[in-house]
Scaffold this active site. Structure first.
Site, PDB file in Angstrom:
ATOM      1  CG  LEU A 384      -5.502 -32.720   3.290  1.00 17.40           C
ATOM      2  CD1 LEU A 384      -6.128 -32.574   4.672  1.00 17.40           C
ATOM      3  CD2 LEU A 384      -5.140 -34.177   3.042  1.00 17.40           C
ATOM      4  N   GLY A 424       1.771 -26.256   5.945  1.00 15.26           N
ATOM      5  CA  GLY A 424       0.845 -25.208   6.354  1.00 15.26           C
ATOM      6  C   GLY A 424      -0.533 -25.497   5.802  1.00 15.26           C
ATOM      7  N   GLY A 425      -1.595 -25.065   6.497  1.00 20.03           N
ATOM      8  CA  GLY A 425      -2.946 -25.330   6.026  1.00 20.03           C
ATOM      9  C   GLY A 425      -3.174 -26.815   5.867  1.00 20.03           C
ATOM     10  CG  ASP A 426      -5.621 -28.057   2.620  1.00 22.90           C
ATOM     11  OD1 ASP A 426      -4.787 -27.193   2.269  1.00 22.90           O
ATOM     12  OD2 ASP A 426      -6.665 -28.287   1.991  1.00 22.90           O
ATOM     13  CD  GLU A 427       1.454 -26.841  -0.012  1.00 24.18           C
ATOM     14  OE1 GLU A 427       2.277 -26.996  -0.925  1.00 24.18           O
ATOM     15  OE2 GLU A 427       1.018 -25.733   0.349  1.00 24.18           O
TER      16      GLU A 427
END
Length: 517
Positions: A384, A424-427
């Site tokens: 993102l 994970g995160g925005d991945e």
């Protein structure tokens, strides 16, 4: 014929009953490992939350966790010096625990401590009446942005949950008279068992010397022969386990009573009919042997691990019908336990925030689908753009809402046999296998749809926010025969998309990437 069939069926039934005792012990061992793995993961995940280094935030979070999870006897947050800065119910608040393993080991990494007495909490938390409270410790470091430990998040889990697990597992087996369960620590001491055995080595030296998964019939100190099933806790996923051993035992005379009655009935009937009516005896023996053969065959197939097999509900003698019904109920009970444990494994492969598959599932799927060397697939890495400003300005709840909405949109774009996962995160990442006879999608058009879909605004508390995404694409085996290299190519293409201005897709090629490939 009656003697041969009776002995064969009784032996097969004995093996099945012995295996069922081992299965019961294995079910409890897996349940204990699964519970401890979930608790360790919970503390490890919470310790990664940056806000928990603030004592006020930590206190609020701790109070909520304690309220929701009755198995937590105590939970607290310490600073780097081992001083308790936040604690459930205010217990030990301000105390120095720098010399305790939960602090010393927790500062190094995720720590799971074996069962131990906690005299400091006697009378302050609920525990089993008449006993010194016993707990299992779990702690994990709270780290600074530079990775330096700044304290620990520590929890004492009440040993009461192990008793609850045993009650839950044995409730369907209440009709099994004399059934007793033991849980042994790694050093062989009894953690749970009859009162006169707790804290001592197992009172059967011969059994202690051959502790391994399986079953046997042994004479115990009380002079009774017991059918004994043994299973070891072997951990789960990245949790190595605490080396516990589960033992299930039941008096042999009760376990094998039905087989003795069955053998006696078959032999007596065979002799009587053979003496009086040889022809009638021939048909009667066949009538008895067939249902017993079906039961024995099903028992052996179940014992060999074949799926979808059940003990048949046979006709014939009343004892045989009772036997088949009893075995069916017992196998169904054990199968239900295994199904529940399989569901726990499924949960471990799901990202809780977006309900998409997580990194663990994605990596295993990629390995399984490409490990044979056949077929082909395309990998897309999606990251993102502009997510961090939204997360920083509106808070983590708003960021989570954006991730859930983006995950839902991405799930609606791909085909049923494609896999889209949150790493994970925005991945995010997707793998698109190419099926024989089915045209490959237009990846340029697909990437444009993904970007346009992600770019659509998300409403957060009445405010519309937007994020974009950059995409890296690589194909296997077109770009390389090694799948790990292809995934690195897709990652390199993703970062080129970000360097070229973001909110775009880059297809990895040697010409496009140059030396970066």
């Amino acid at each position: 014929m009656g003697l041969v069939v009776g002995n064969g069926a009784a032996d097969a039934l004995k093996r099945e009953i012995g295996d069922s005792m081992t299965g019961l012990a294995q079910s409890l061992a897996r349940q204990l490992d699964s519970t401890m793995w979930a608790r360790a993961n919970q503390i490890a995940a919470l310790s990664r939350i940056e806000a928990l280094k603030d004592p006020a935030v930590a206190q609020s979070t701790i109070d909520e966790l304690k309220r929701r999870d009755p198995t937590i006897a105590w939970i607290g947050m310490t600073n780097a010096d081992g001083r308790v800065m936040a604690a459930s119910g205010g217990l030990l608040l301000g105390a120095d625990i720098s010399s305790r393993p939960v602090q010393l080991e927790g500062m190094k990494g995720l720590f799971v401590g074996d069962v131990h007495d906690a005299v400091a909490l006697r009378g302050k938390v609920p525990y089993l009446e008449g006993e010194t409270p016993k707990f299992v410790d779990v702690s994990a470091p709270l780290t600074t942005a530079g990775g330096t430990p700044a304290g620990v998040l520590a929890a004492h889990y009440s040993w009461e949950w192990a008793y609850a697990s045993i009650r839950q597992l044995t409730a369907p087996l209440s009709d099994r008279s004399g059934l007793t369960l033991f849980i042994l620590s790694a050093n062989g001491s009894v953690l749970i068992g009859p009162d006169d055995t707790v804290g001592k080595p197992l009172p059967v030296p011969a059994l202690s010397a051959k502790l391994r998964d399986g079953w046997s019939a042994d004479v115990w100190p009380d002079g009774v022969t017991y059918v004994t099933g043994v299973a070891h806790g072997r951990g789960l996923h990245d949790y190595a386990g605490l080396g516990w051993t589960v033992i299930a035992r039941q008096p042999a005379n009760e376990v094998f009573a039905e087989t003795g009655r069955l053998r006696l009935t078959i032999v007596a009937t065979g002799i009587l009919l053979a003496l009086l009516f040889s022809v009638v005896g021939w048909f009667a023996a066949g009538r008895i042997a067939r249902p017993l053969g079906a039961i024995a065959d099903a028992a052996e197939r179940i014992g060999s691990g074949e799926h979808g097999v059940s003990i048949p509900e046979v006709g014939g003698a009343a004892e045989i019908r009772r036997l088949s019904v009893s075995l069916r109920d017992m196998v169904d009970s054990l199968t239900n336990k295994d199904a529940a444990l399989m569901r726990l494994e499924d949960i471990a492969y799901e990202d809780r925030l977006t309900a998409l598959p997580n990194r663990r599932y994605f990596e295993q799927y990629v390995e399984a689908s490409t490990g044979s060397g056949g077929g082909s697939a395309t990998v897309m890495y999606i990251d993102l753009d502009g997510f961090k400003p939204v997360n920083d300005r509106l808070g983590h709840d708003a960021g989570d809402a954006v991730l859930r909405q983006v995950g839902s949109r991405l799930a609606g774009i791909f085909r049923d046999d494609d896999v889209i996962a949150r790493l994970g995160g925005d991945e995010f990442a997707a793998i698109l296998p190419r099926r024989p006879g089915r045209p490959a999608p237009d990846f340029g058009e697909l990437a444009s749809r993904i970007i346009a879909t992600v770019n659509e605004p998300v409403s957060i508390n009445g405010e519309k926010v937007r994020v974009g995404c950059s995409i890296g694409i690589a194909s296997w085996p077109d770009d390389d025969s090694d799948m790990a290299t292809v995934m690195r190519h897709a990652d390199a293409a993703l970062y080129k998309a970000k360097r070229d201005g973001r909110n775009r897709a880059v297809r990895w090629t040697r010409v496009e990437m140059g030396a970066e490939g």
